[in-house]
Design an enzyme around this catalytic site. Structure first.
Site, PDB file in Angstrom:
ATOM      1  N   PRO A 201       0.826  -1.211   0.000  1.00 16.22           N
ATOM      2  CG  PRO A 201      -0.685  -1.555   1.724  1.00 16.22           C
ATOM      3  CD  PRO A 201       0.629  -2.039   1.204  1.00 16.22           C
ATOM      4  CB  THR A 204       4.108   0.269   3.195  1.00 19.50           C
ATOM      5  OG1 THR A 204       4.229   0.103   1.771  1.00 19.50           O
ATOM      6  CG2 THR A 204       2.643   0.167   3.589  1.00 19.50           C
ATOM      7  CE  LYS A 206       5.001   0.707  -2.900  1.00 16.35           C
ATOM      8  NZ  LYS A 206       4.137   1.292  -1.847  1.00 16.35           N
ATOM      9  CD  GLU A 423     -21.261  11.466  17.029  1.00 19.94           C
ATOM     10  OE1 GLU A 423     -20.689  10.354  17.113  1.00 19.94           O
ATOM     11  OE2 GLU A 423     -21.590  11.973  15.947  1.00 19.94           O
TER      12      GLU A 423
END
Length: 633
Positions: A201, A204, A206, A423
């Site tokens: 993804p 990450t 690379k 909420e």
């Protein structure tokens, strides 16, 4: 560099020579001082006012320079040689001298004739270099590779700077070991992979991993982006691929890294209309260079992409990209290591616990964690702190997960009350449903595009989910709308996203995951990924009308059952709902500890950084009144 310098010097030299020639012509055509008419000059001679004369044949006739008896000079021009002029000069005792005609040099003639053309050519070359070569290669270097070679001086990144992907590091460390000691692998008949594809993804690490390989291997490292191959001219991409591999062969052993290879590595035949596709020609050349008739010994190709599904199968076969290294999202231990790496760059306080921050950031990538540290440092700078404290990290985490606060947004009191109950409904149902993630924080402060947020944090990393957890999620999503109906008596648009998410989960349970007894373990859903030309342009359905109706009935059944469960939880705990809504209206934000107090029937403890305001007391239980909030869970 030498070619670039030479071309610049040549262009400016041509411009200077042309300008010199033009100015020279202007200088010749200028009217000299003391110019008189030829008839006046003859009158001066006959009146014996001229002492001496100099004659010279020029381009426009006979140029005459004379000096009077008083020492002044005059000039004139005869369009033709007056044969009686010499007699007049002799009869009037005028001394004269005749000079031969000056012939212009060959160089000046060439410049006068070809200077403007050379100037236009030079300017054209200069601008073409700027448009196509960016000053690096020029108009005659379209096919030159744009790959940048890194060495030890330009790259200081090592494996110590990469954290959170230990398995990927082990995979690529073999490349470094092979480049340093090839005999270690070759003595047993092993062959190092010719290509390594980094898949994962976005964010990450690379590209960072590839930089670390370059820093560790200490070999030439050619780095290029996939989009750098294709330009406006046909054939440029393939030519640059050839040139890049030619440079790599001369520097072998070396590494070539292609970032975002999906820019040129997409499936062939994926375009519409046929014809020549420049991107496909570039891909074909890359396939040939990686494993064609000529093998590239010592050249290792690395590439990175987050879309491996659209790459051409010929690019992924063994012999080209032999190995795919998956760089996944880090687990809790990896996130702790990444935080420690990034926190070296900022001064942190003694209360910082990287392990606690790692547990509170599930699903964060390395880039997200780097952004978390940066946001925390910015929060510390705003309060003029000397170090970054744990509270700064909490604020940064809330900003990233829930969006930035919009405290300046003015909300009517009925809208605040509606949001508080909305909420509170999410939070209460989340506390009572089985396998639901713990509620971390609830706020009615507008954040991002939402008027209120209920944030849940899982207790640990999760890689799959089960039916009970998915059903609980649907019930939690319905809690907001149910609370509005029960306590406010209105239906608002704030639950639209809740319904959308609940319907999506229920549809996947029925059509993808086989979680219903009526329809069984059959997949009814179509692939809803991005449409990719060449695979599928239009979507088709494989279900009959009766099956579609059965699918709709099962989805409706799941939604109705969870809606009823959530409504029962809220109606059975009205006192806790009122207490939670009052706490939100008073403090605007409550955390898990305060929710625990409310669920245990205790008064909620004030927030840690709360300072009571004398002008604002905790409101009593609000009456049922209509509202029109747009709170989003």
């Amino acid at each position: 560099m030498n070619n670039q310098w030479f071309s610049k010097v040549a262009v400016w030299l041509v411009i200077a020579l042309v300008l010199f020639t033009v100015f020279k012509q202007f200088d010749r055509s200028a009217v000299p001082t003391g110019q008189i008419a030829y008839s006046d000059f003859l009158e001066e001679v006959r009146n014996k006012h001229i002492a001496n004369v100099q004659l010279q044949e020029g381009p426009s006739g006979t140029e005459i320079r004379a000096k009077r008896n008083d020492g002044s000079e005059l000039r004139t021009t005869a369009t033709y040689l007056d044969r009686g002029l010499i007699g007049d000069l002799i009869n009037n005792n005028v001394k004269f001298d005749v000079k031969p005609r000056e012939e212009p040099s060959f160089l000046l003639n060439m410049l006068a004739s070809w200077g403007p053309i050379l100037l236009l050519i030079g300017v054209w070359i200069y601008f073409m270099r700027q448009m196509q070569g960016g000053g690096k290669g020029g108009a005659f270097s379209f096919g030159k590779s744009k790959a940048r070679m890194l060495d030890e001086a330009n790259n200081t990144t090592t494996f110590a700077d990469v954290a959170g992907c230990d398995e990927a590091k082990e995979e690529v460390k073999e490349l470094v070991d092979f480049l340093k000691d090839p005999q270690k692998f070759q003595k047993l008949g092993g062959r190092i992979p010719r290509g390594v594809l980094l898949v994962g993804p976005p964010g990450t690490g690379k590209t960072l991993l590839a930089k670390a390989i370059a820093g560790e291997a200490k070999v030439p490292f050619f780095s290029i982006s996939g989009s750098d191959f294709v330009e406006m001219f046909v054939g440029v991409g393939a030519a640059r691929v050839r040139d890049m591999f030619e440079q790599a062969k001369k520097s072998a052993p070396c590494i070539i890294f292609v970032d975002e290879i999906d820019a040129v590595g997409r499936h062939r035949g994926a375009g519409l209309g046929g014809g020549n596709d420049e991107r496909e020609q570039t891909l074909n050349q890359m396939l040939v260079e990686m494993d064609g008739f000529e093998t590239n010994l010592g050249v290792i190709v690395m590439a990175a992409t987050n879309r491996p599904d659209i790459l051409d199968p010929a690019l992924l076969r063994p012999g080209r990209f032999d190995r795919q290294v998956y760089v996944t999202l880090p687990d809790v231990r990896g996130r702790e290591q990444i935080l420690n790496v990034h926190m070296r760059k900022v001064p942190v306080g003694q209360d910082i616990r990287a392990d606690i921050l790692a547990r509170g950031t599930p699903g964060f990538s390395g880039a997200d964690l780097a952004n978390l540290v940066n946001e925390a440092a910015l929060f510390a700078a705003r309060r003029n702190g000397r170090v970054v404290e744990m509270g700064d990290f909490e604020k940064a985490k809330d900003k990233i997960m829930m969006g930035p606060e919009r405290k300046s947004m003015a909300m009517a009191e009925d809208e605040r009350r509606n949001t508080a109950y909305h909420e509170s409904g999410h939070a209460l149902v989340a506390r009572l449903m089985p396998k639901a993630d713990p509620v971390h924080k609830v706020t009615v402060i507008p954040r991002g595009r939402a008027l209120g947020v209920t944030m849940q944090l899982p207790e640990g990393d999760r890689y799959s989910t089960d039916k009970v957890r998915m059903l609980s999620t649907i019930a939690i999503l319905f809690g907001g709308r149910i609370a509005e109906e029960v306590f406010v008596g209105e239906m608002t648009t704030g639950a639209s996203n809740d319904f959308e998410r609940a319907t999506h989960i229920a549809r996947d349970m029925v059509t993808r995951y086989g979680m219903t007894e009526a329809l069984g373990t059959m997949v009814y859903a179509e692939n809803e990924g991005e449409v990719f030309l060449g695979r599928s342009v239009t979507k088709t359905t494989n279900m009959s009308e009766q099956t579609m109706q059965a699918v709709d009935r099962e989805i409706r059944k799941i939604l109705d059952e969870q809606y009823a469960i959530a409504r029962k939880h809220i109606e059975d705990n009205k006192d806790k709902m009122h207490a939670m809504a009052n706490a939100l209206l008073e403090w605007e934000t409550i955390d898990g500890e305060q929710i625990d107090d409310i669920m245990n029937g205790k008064p909620p403890r004030p927030p840690k950084d709360w300072t009571p305001s004398p002008n604002r007391a905790a409101p009593a239980t609000p009456p049922v009144s209509p509202g029109s909030a747009t709170a989003t869970a």
